[in-house]
Write a protein that holds these residues in place. Structure first.
Motif, mmCIF file in Angstrom:
data_model
loop_
_atom_site.group_PDB
_atom_site.id
_atom_site.type_symbol
_atom_site.label_atom_id
_atom_site.label_comp_id
_atom_site.label_asym_id
_atom_site.label_seq_id
_atom_site.Cartn_x
_atom_site.Cartn_y
_atom_site.Cartn_z
ATOM 1 N N ASP A 177 0.909 -1.113 0.046
ATOM 2 C CA ASP A 177 0.060 -0.183 0.133
ATOM 3 C C ASP A 177 0.846 1.184 0.023
ATOM 4 O OD1 ASP A 177 -2.701 1.246 0.197
ATOM 5 O OD2 ASP A 177 -1.763 1.918 2.406
ATOM 6 N N TRP A 178 1.929 1.136 0.569
ATOM 7 C CA TRP A 178 2.823 2.491 0.644
ATOM 8 C C TRP A 178 3.704 2.425 -0.513
ATOM 9 C CZ3 TRP A 178 5.206 4.080 5.969
ATOM 10 C CH2 TRP A 178 4.224 4.180 6.663
ATOM 11 N N GLY A 179 3.791 1.193 -1.193
ATOM 12 C CA GLY A 179 4.596 1.614 -2.557
ATOM 13 C C GLY A 179 5.966 1.100 -2.364
ATOM 14 N N ILE A 180 6.545 0.290 -1.183
ATOM 15 C CA ILE A 180 7.675 -0.313 -0.959
ATOM 16 C C ILE A 180 7.526 -1.756 -1.767
ATOM 17 C CG2 ILE A 180 9.027 -1.424 0.625
ATOM 18 C CD1 ILE A 180 8.126 0.611 2.652
ATOM 19 N N VAL A 181 6.610 -2.408 -1.876
ATOM 20 C CA VAL A 181 6.319 -3.513 -2.648
ATOM 21 C C VAL A 181 5.542 -3.390 -4.044
ATOM 22 C CG1 VAL A 181 5.190 -6.053 -2.412
ATOM 23 C CG2 VAL A 181 6.799 -5.262 -0.550
ATOM 24 N N THR A 182 5.924 -4.216 -4.701
ATOM 25 C CA THR A 182 5.104 -4.243 -6.084
ATOM 26 C C THR A 182 4.108 -5.116 -6.130
ATOM 27 O OG1 THR A 182 7.434 -4.065 -7.290
ATOM 28 C CG2 THR A 182 5.451 -4.575 -8.596
ATOM 29 N N ARG A 183 3.963 -6.250 -5.377
ATOM 30 C CA ARG A 183 2.993 -7.138 -5.290
ATOM 31 C C ARG A 183 3.357 -8.227 -4.093
ATOM 32 N NH1 ARG A 183 2.171 -11.717 -8.941
ATOM 33 N NH2 ARG A 183 3.991 -10.857 -10.074
ATOM 34 N N VAL A 184 2.405 -8.664 -3.462
ATOM 35 C CA VAL A 184 2.311 -9.506 -2.707
ATOM 36 C C VAL A 184 1.705 -10.682 -3.036
ATOM 37 C CG1 VAL A 184 1.497 -10.187 -0.230
ATOM 38 C CG2 VAL A 184 2.014 -7.749 -0.755
ATOM 39 N N VAL A 185 2.288 -11.995 -2.781
ATOM 40 C CA VAL A 185 1.770 -13.162 -3.285
ATOM 41 C C VAL A 185 1.837 -14.389 -2.119
ATOM 42 C CG1 VAL A 185 2.839 -12.817 -5.546
ATOM 43 C CG2 VAL A 185 4.066 -14.008 -3.850
ATOM 44 N N GLU A 186 1.339 -15.491 -2.380
ATOM 45 C CA GLU A 186 1.254 -16.210 -1.273
ATOM 46 C C GLU A 186 2.848 -16.969 -1.114
ATOM 47 O OE1 GLU A 186 -1.119 -17.471 0.563
ATOM 48 O OE2 GLU A 186 -2.680 -16.372 -0.583
ATOM 49 N N ASP A 187 3.115 -17.343 0.124
ATOM 50 C CA ASP A 187 4.485 -17.783 0.380
ATOM 51 C C ASP A 187 4.824 -18.965 -0.680
ATOM 52 O OD1 ASP A 187 3.630 -16.073 2.949
ATOM 53 O OD2 ASP A 187 5.408 -17.004 3.929
ATOM 54 N N ASP A 188 4.197 -19.748 -0.625
ATOM 55 C CA ASP A 188 4.361 -20.941 -1.636
ATOM 56 C C ASP A 188 4.506 -20.700 -3.019
ATOM 57 O OD1 ASP A 188 4.312 -22.547 0.710
ATOM 58 O OD2 ASP A 188 2.312 -23.445 0.305
ATOM 59 N N ASP A 189 3.943 -19.567 -3.470
ATOM 60 C CA ASP A 189 4.114 -19.036 -4.841
ATOM 61 C C ASP A 189 5.284 -18.004 -5.119
ATOM 62 O OD1 ASP A 189 1.831 -20.399 -5.332
ATOM 63 O OD2 ASP A 189 0.522 -18.817 -5.193
ATOM 64 N N LEU A 190 5.958 -17.578 -4.238
ATOM 65 C CA LEU A 190 6.861 -16.619 -4.218
ATOM 66 C C LEU A 190 8.040 -16.930 -5.230
ATOM 67 C CD1 LEU A 190 7.812 -13.754 -3.348
ATOM 68 C CD2 LEU A 190 9.209 -14.865 -1.492
ATOM 69 N N ALA A 191 8.564 -18.032 -5.135
ATOM 70 C CA ALA A 191 9.695 -18.352 -5.786
ATOM 71 C C ALA A 191 9.097 -18.502 -7.341
ATOM 72 C CB ALA A 191 10.311 -19.946 -5.361
ATOM 73 N N GLU A 192 8.172 -19.291 -7.534
ATOM 74 C CA GLU A 192 7.758 -19.512 -8.817
ATOM 75 C C GLU A 192 7.326 -18.012 -9.595
ATOM 76 O OE1 GLU A 192 3.762 -21.558 -11.310
ATOM 77 O OE2 GLU A 192 4.118 -21.611 -8.932
ATOM 78 N N GLU A 193 6.720 -17.108 -8.805
ATOM 79 C CA GLU A 193 6.449 -15.711 -9.521
ATOM 80 C C GLU A 193 7.401 -14.934 -9.791
ATOM 81 O OE1 GLU A 193 3.520 -14.593 -10.500
ATOM 82 O OE2 GLU A 193 2.725 -16.749 -9.936
ATOM 83 N N VAL A 194 8.618 -15.160 -8.799
ATOM 84 C CA VAL A 194 9.789 -14.107 -9.196
ATOM 85 C C VAL A 194 10.522 -14.835 -10.267
ATOM 86 C CG1 VAL A 194 12.289 -13.804 -8.239
ATOM 87 C CG2 VAL A 194 9.986 -13.377 -6.804
ATOM 88 N N THR A 195 10.682 -15.928 -10.494
ATOM 89 C CA THR A 195 11.371 -16.915 -11.448
ATOM 90 C C THR A 195 10.624 -16.527 -12.629
ATOM 91 O OG1 THR A 195 12.204 -18.450 -10.245
ATOM 92 C CG2 THR A 195 12.264 -19.036 -12.714
ATOM 93 N N LYS A 196 9.094 -16.613 -12.934
ATOM 94 C CA LYS A 196 8.473 -16.286 -14.018
ATOM 95 C C LYS A 196 8.630 -14.736 -14.478
ATOM 96 C CE LYS A 196 4.295 -17.661 -13.630
ATOM 97 N NZ LYS A 196 2.730 -17.614 -13.245
ATOM 98 N N LEU A 197 8.751 -13.988 -13.659
ATOM 99 C CA LEU A 197 8.882 -12.527 -13.866
ATOM 100 C C LEU A 197 10.443 -12.200 -14.574
ATOM 101 C CD1 LEU A 197 7.838 -9.632 -13.989
ATOM 102 C CD2 LEU A 197 8.498 -9.400 -11.632
ATOM 103 N N ALA A 198 11.227 -12.923 -13.875
ATOM 104 C CA ALA A 198 12.824 -12.727 -14.446
ATOM 105 C C ALA A 198 12.790 -13.382 -15.675
ATOM 106 C CB ALA A 198 13.580 -13.222 -13.329
ATOM 107 N N ALA A 199 12.174 -14.372 -15.827
ATOM 108 C CA ALA A 199 12.219 -15.044 -17.184
ATOM 109 C C ALA A 199 11.720 -14.163 -18.441
ATOM 110 C CB ALA A 199 11.648 -16.787 -17.182
ATOM 111 N N LYS A 200 10.704 -13.618 -17.815
ATOM 112 C CA LYS A 200 10.234 -12.637 -19.006
ATOM 113 C C LYS A 200 11.261 -11.568 -19.265
ATOM 114 C CE LYS A 200 6.136 -9.789 -19.809
ATOM 115 N NZ LYS A 200 4.853 -9.319 -19.446
#
Length: 262
Positions: A177-200
């Motif tokens: 909400d303050w703009g420090i974080v781009t997006r919040v995801v479930e703990d179990d999804d963090l690694a997958e979401e980060v890798t997916k974004l970096a791959a793009k």
């Protein structure tokens, strides 16, 4: 090369730098600061690296500086802090200046230097478990790791003052909400979401990303005329690159571009 306090790998255009002192909450000491700089230089010098992930092993992102280590250096603590921050700040600078986008993945506590490191990401994804706390003044110290530069720019001076002076802890949702974080995801999804974004990012127009990063980095320090001149020079230079020509041709011919990072 073999590291003791971090992990580093570069695969498929993505460099992954992982803080790896879980027994100490990834607290920053001289060794970690030095190795973080070496890894950031490796990423900056590798022409195949077109995206960077900065994350941490275990359940926390980072507890900050290694206060036990610094206390053990009490007879030379000033010199020790100057040496440690020299490496740490040089690493932050290298990552900030990369053409490649830096994606930061935060889980658990990000305090002190851990909070500072989270601020340098171009994209910051946080697990729901993440918490953010400046923590420096609780130990009678002041911020380092670029947080006094980035935090006011990201959230404004009043909020930066509150976090640095009161050591208020922010939840992941508050940080978003303050703009420090781009997006919040479930703990179990963090690694997958980060890798997916970096791959793009790793198959994107790397030099154009670098142009965006440089323009944004200077935007608070220049007149509108100076900023527009930089915009003119940057877009003109990028239009003449291999990726610039490819992007224009692909757009005009309604096809998917094949960017090479050149």
């Amino acid at each position: 090369m073999a590291y003791e306090t971090i992990l580093y790998e570069a695969v498929d255009g993505i460099a992954r730098i992982t803080l790896n002192r879980p027994e100490a909450g990834h607290a920053v000491n001289l060794a970690l600061a030095h190795e973080l700089l070496e890894a950031s230089i490796n990423a900056s010098e590798d022409p195949d690296v077109r995206a960077v992930i900065l994350d941490a092993s275990g359940t926390v992102f980072g507890f900050g500086g290694d206060l036990k280590y610094f206390e053990s250096q009490s007879d030379r603590i000033g010199a020790c802090l100057k040496e440690t921050t020299a490496y740490f700040h040089a690493a932050v600078s290298r990552l900030h200046r990369l053409n490649s986008p830096v994606v930061v993945a935060v889980q658990g506590m990000a305090a002190g230097a851990g909070f500072s490191l989270s601020l340098i990401g171009d994209i910051v994804l946080a697990a729901k478990s993440a918490q953010f706390k400046m923590a420096y003044t609780a130990a009678g110290l002041s911020p380092d790791g670029s947080s006094s530069y980035f935090l006011p720019r990201v959230i404004g001076m009043r909020r930066a003052q509150e976090l640095m002076l009161t050591n208020r802890t922010l939840s992941a949702e508050e940080a978003q909400d303050w703009g420090i974080v781009t997006r919040v995801v479930e703990d179990d999804d963090l690694a997958e979401e980060v890798t997916k974004l970096a791959a793009k990012f790793a198959v994107g127009p790397t030099r154009a990303y670098g142009g965006v990063k440089r323009l944004l980095a200077s935007s608070f320090q220049q007149s509108v005329e100076a900023q527009m001149e930089d915009e003119t020079r940057t877009i003109a230079e990028l239009a003449q690159t291999e990726d610039g020509r490819e992007g224009l041709d692909a757009f005009l011919n309604k096809r998917k571009p094949d960017f090479k990072g050149r």
